[in-house]
Design an enzyme around this catalytic site. Structure first.
Site, PDB file in Angstrom:
ATOM      1  CB  SER A   1      72.838  37.975  22.315  1.00  0.00           C
ATOM      2  OG  SER A   1      73.724  37.361  21.420  1.00  0.00           O
TER       3      SER A   1
ATOM      4  NE  ARG B   1      74.445  42.251  24.902  1.00  0.00           N
ATOM      5  CZ  ARG B   1      75.138  41.356  24.202  1.00  0.00           C
ATOM      6  NH1 ARG B   1      74.795  40.073  24.268  1.00  0.00           N
ATOM      7  NH2 ARG B   1      76.171  41.723  23.453  1.00  0.00           N
TER       8      ARG B   1
ATOM      9  N   GLY C   1      82.072  33.168  24.723  1.00  0.00           N
ATOM     10  CA  GLY C   1      82.852  34.366  24.414  1.00  0.00           C
ATOM     11  C   GLY C   1      82.113  35.632  24.811  1.00  0.00           C
TER      12      GLY C   1
ATOM     13  NE  ARG D   1      85.646  32.619  20.476  1.00  0.00           N
ATOM     14  CZ  ARG D   1      84.333  32.792  20.439  1.00  0.00           C
ATOM     15  NH1 ARG D   1      83.551  32.026  21.176  1.00  0.00           N
ATOM     16  NH2 ARG D   1      83.798  33.720  19.690  1.00  0.00           N
TER      17      ARG D   1
ATOM     18  CB  SER E   1      83.595  43.122  18.088  1.00  0.00           C
ATOM     19  OG  SER E   1      83.298  42.307  19.210  1.00  0.00           O
TER      20      SER E   1
ATOM     21  CD  GLN F   1      81.298  38.176  21.814  1.00  0.00           C
ATOM     22  OE1 GLN F   1      82.499  38.026  22.023  1.00  0.00           O
ATOM     23  NE2 GLN F   1      80.514  37.178  21.429  1.00  0.00           N
TER      24      GLN F   1
ATOM     25  CG  ASP G   1      77.101  34.051  15.700  1.00  0.00           C
ATOM     26  OD1 ASP G   1      78.324  33.832  15.578  1.00  0.00           O
ATOM     27  OD2 ASP G   1      76.620  34.678  16.663  1.00  0.00           O
TER      28      ASP G   1
ATOM     29  CE  LYS H   1      81.629  34.122  15.691  1.00  0.00           C
ATOM     30  NZ  LYS H   1      81.293  35.416  16.348  1.00  0.00           N
TER      31      LYS H   1
ATOM     32  NE  ARG I   1      76.444  30.303  16.366  1.00  0.00           N
ATOM     33  CZ  ARG I   1      75.336  30.447  17.086  1.00  0.00           C
ATOM     34  NH1 ARG I   1      74.253  29.768  16.767  1.00  0.00           N
ATOM     35  NH2 ARG I   1      75.310  31.260  18.131  1.00  0.00           N
TER      36      ARG I   1
END
Length: 437
Positions: free
Chosen positions: A26, A30, A98, A126, A171, A173, A319, A346, A391
């Protein structure tokens, strides 16, 4: 022609040693986005060399941003400013990310040129309406497939205006996409969530000099601000660390140290859940990198007990549930998960994938619409379908360490999207894990 790679997982040895987990996915996404939009040159250390994060960096290269790679996990980003991106030639491929697609939707909605975001087979299924809907309220024009899935065709040249938006479903995101669009919007943009989610975007925007107000569950910024180049040190990814935290907790005799793990408070619900089950996890060498809390985690084997996982923890460990399911399998008694319907949308339907896989290894799992009850017990051998979900693959690699036989895990190529080198790191620490094709 070689077939798809798969893993054979079987009982190895107790896990030992100090492990360096790859950088936070993440934060890596970014860091390249914000460095690209900043005025000046930013240095990123600890960048995750995964397919998803590289895809995000490549997208910005397609829009005129120059990257240097002095060595693995390092990037020097020559920012072009918030108004300096160029129209790309062709589609922008987000791969399996995503995070990349949803954040880019907010950012690209404000550009003067049209763009098209595409992804792999998994990402193409998704849901995107929960991000395209509120962006439309800001003035964006984004076309999706009829069912709201990618590709996203984003019309440039739109004038965006700030909104006050209450997210129907928490969320990070979607929140981040709206805040990025808000950087370009007239007036203020504020986002309120039903439950607090990860605040990586808010913390990093502040590190890049943006004035932003935020507290758990809410954030607000005004449009028209610029970003100032800064240097980012990416912490070890907590979600990747989770597989070794659980493995060391359930494999007898284990003791491992995980270095400089990111401990964003909106990310570490798994630690609370495992401690509730009796795990032996201590934190040492606390520090702060680029606004993010980090620490070494020392994890020792402990006999876990089944527990009811508090629903309040669910958003902070969404997650990590595949790994938690394996911890529940190793625990005495039953573990109950509720309020986790988000797992069904997911990279795969993770509730169904984990419940089916554990049943195939001989365990009793009662699945519900938004969770499951896992009855701890011995695991046997079997073949697991990962549905191309990284995962799921890594969770069943742990399950194989507890099995009386061999566990075959199919379709593991996507592990490289988030955790390149997982199999070699796991084998070096003591896993019985081999790659076949």
């Amino acid at each position: 022609m070689s077939s798809q790679p798969y893993w054979i997982a079987r009982k190895g040895s107790a896990l030992q040693g100090t492990l360096a987990i790859p950088g936070d996915k993440s934060v890596s996404h970014r860091s390249v986005m914000f460095a690209a939009l900043a005025d000046g040159v930013s240095h990123i250390d600890g960048f995750l060399e995964g397919e998803d994060t590289r895809a995000t960096a490549h997208i910005f290269e397609q829009m005129g941003v120059r990257f240097e790679t002095p060595s693995a996990s390092q990037r020097i980003v020559h920012g072009v400013g918030v108004d300096g991106l160029k129209a790309p030639h062709g589609e922008l491929d987000c791969g399996n990310a995503g995070t990349g697609m949803r954040l880019l939707a907010g950012l690209l909605a404000a550009q003067p040129f049209d763009t098209t975001l595409v992804g792999d087979a998994s990402l193409s299924k998704r849901p995107m309406r929960r991000v395209t809907g509120p962006l439309a309220q800001m003035g964006a024009r984004i076309d999706t497939q009829d069912d709201g899935t990618p590709p996203l065709h984003i019309h440039g040249g739109q004038t965006l205006h700030g909104i006050d938006y209450e997210l129907p479903v928490a969320s990070a995101q979607v929140k981040s996409a709206l805040l990025l669009a808000g950087l370009y919007a007239q007036g203020e943009t504020s986002v309120v969530e039903p439950h607090p989610t990860r605040d990586y975007t808010e913390r990093m925007l502040r590190a890049f000099g943006v004035e932003i107000e935020f507290a758990p569950g809410k954030a607000r910024l005004r449009g028209g601000q610029r970003l100032r180049a800064t240097d980012i040190s990416v912490p070890a990814d907590f979600s990747s660390s989770a597989f070794f935290i659980v493995a060391a907790s359930v494999i007898p005799g284990s003791e491992v140290r995980l270095r400089s793990v990111g401990l964003n408070p909106r990310r570490t619900g798994l630690l609370a859940a495992l401690r509730l089950m009796g795990a032996d996890i201590t934190e040492e060498n606390h520090a702060e990198h680029g606004g993010e809390q980090v620490a070494d985690l020392v994890v020792r084997y402990a006999q876990l007990k089944g527990a009811e996982i508090p629903e309040a923890l669910v958003p902070d460990m969404i997650d990590e549930f595949p790994a938690l399911f394996v911890a529940a399998a190793a625990a005495e008694g039953q573990t109950v998960v509720r309020g986790a319907a988000e797992l069904r949308v997911k990279e795969s339907d993770r509730l169904a994938a984990m419940a089916t896989g554990l049943r195939d290894l001989g365990l009793r799992v009662d699945e519900t619409e938004d969770g499951a009850t896992i009855f701890g017990g011995p695991l046997g051998s079997g073949t697991i379908e990962s549905h191309g979900d990284h995962r799921i693959s890594m969770a069943f690699a742990i399950a194989g360490q507890l099995s009386t036989g061999e566990v075959r895990i199919n379709d593991v190529a996507n592990v490289a999207t988030s955790f390149p080198g997982f199999d070699s790191l796991a084998s070096g620490a003591g896993f019985g894990l081999s790659v076949r094709s």
